[in-house]
Design a protein around this motif. Structure first.
Motif, PDB file in Angstrom:
ATOM      1  N   ASP A 146       0.839  -1.205   0.000  1.00 21.28           N
ATOM      2  CA  ASP A 146       0.000   0.000   0.000  1.00 21.28           C
ATOM      3  C   ASP A 146       0.871   1.252   0.000  1.00 21.28           C
ATOM      4  O   ASP A 146       0.572   2.225  -0.686  1.00 21.28           O
ATOM      5  N   LEU A 149       2.387   1.645  -3.460  1.00 20.26           N
ATOM      6  CA  LEU A 149       1.366   2.107  -4.401  1.00 20.26           C
ATOM      7  C   LEU A 149       1.033   3.581  -4.199  1.00 20.26           C
ATOM      8  O   LEU A 149       0.833   4.316  -5.167  1.00 20.26           O
ATOM      9  N   THR A 153       1.360   6.055  -7.386  1.00 21.63           N
ATOM     10  CA  THR A 153       0.145   6.591  -7.983  1.00 21.63           C
ATOM     11  C   THR A 153       0.329   8.018  -8.519  1.00 21.63           C
ATOM     12  O   THR A 153      -0.010   8.281  -9.681  1.00 21.63           O
TER      13      THR A 153
END
Length: 163
Positions: A146, A149, A153
């Protein structure tokens, strides 16, 4: 924008204000016989300095606005990273507890084996502890993914926008 650039702009602004003061004082003095030409020259100089001052004021406002947006963006990133660290910290605590329980179950299983054989309940407890350890490891890895990411992003979005 660094502190040096801001202080340079402040210095320019002070110098322009001082120049405007001098020009205004010169215009207030009685004009000599050839004062018409001098007054016209000073008026042009005053207008030029006013325009420069206005441009510097606009640049300063734009820079302060940009710095404010960058500061807000930085605060948002810090908040996201803090939440991610909290999640990882909780998962790490869970892994530590699970590892301790697993070690205890393995120790008990070893003792039972040395004392004449392990009971099914002891084996089940050891397997459950091992399963919990695997789950904790997986949760920790998920928290790490997470985090990765969340960092990727914005980069992907920027690449898509620039394409």
């Amino acid at each position: 924008m660094g502190a040096g650039q801001m202080s340079d702009l402040d210095d320019y602004q002070r110098r322009i204000a001082a120049a405007l003061d001098r020009i205004g004082q010169a215009m207030a003095r009685p004009a000599p016989a050839q004062g018409g030409d001098e007054l016209a020259r000073l008026t042009r100089a005053l207008e030029t300095e006013k325009a420069k001052s206005q441009q510097l004021d606009e640049r300063l406002r734009a820079l302060k606005s940009r710095d404010g947006a960058a500061s807000q963006d930085f605060e948002e990133k810090v908040e996201v990273l803090t939440r991610q660290l909290d999640v990882q910290g909780l998962e790490l605590q869970r892994m530590r507890k699970t590892t301790i329980a697993l070690r205890e179950q393995l120790r008990a299983l070893n003792e039972a084996t040395l004392n004449g054989g392990a009971e099914g309940a002891a084996i089940n407890k050891a397997l459950l502890a091992e399963l919990e350890a695997l789950r904790a490891t997986r949760a920790s890895e998920a928290a790490e993914l997470d985090e990765i990411l969340s960092e990727l992003t914005p980069l992907v979005q920027e690449a898509v926008e620039n394409a």
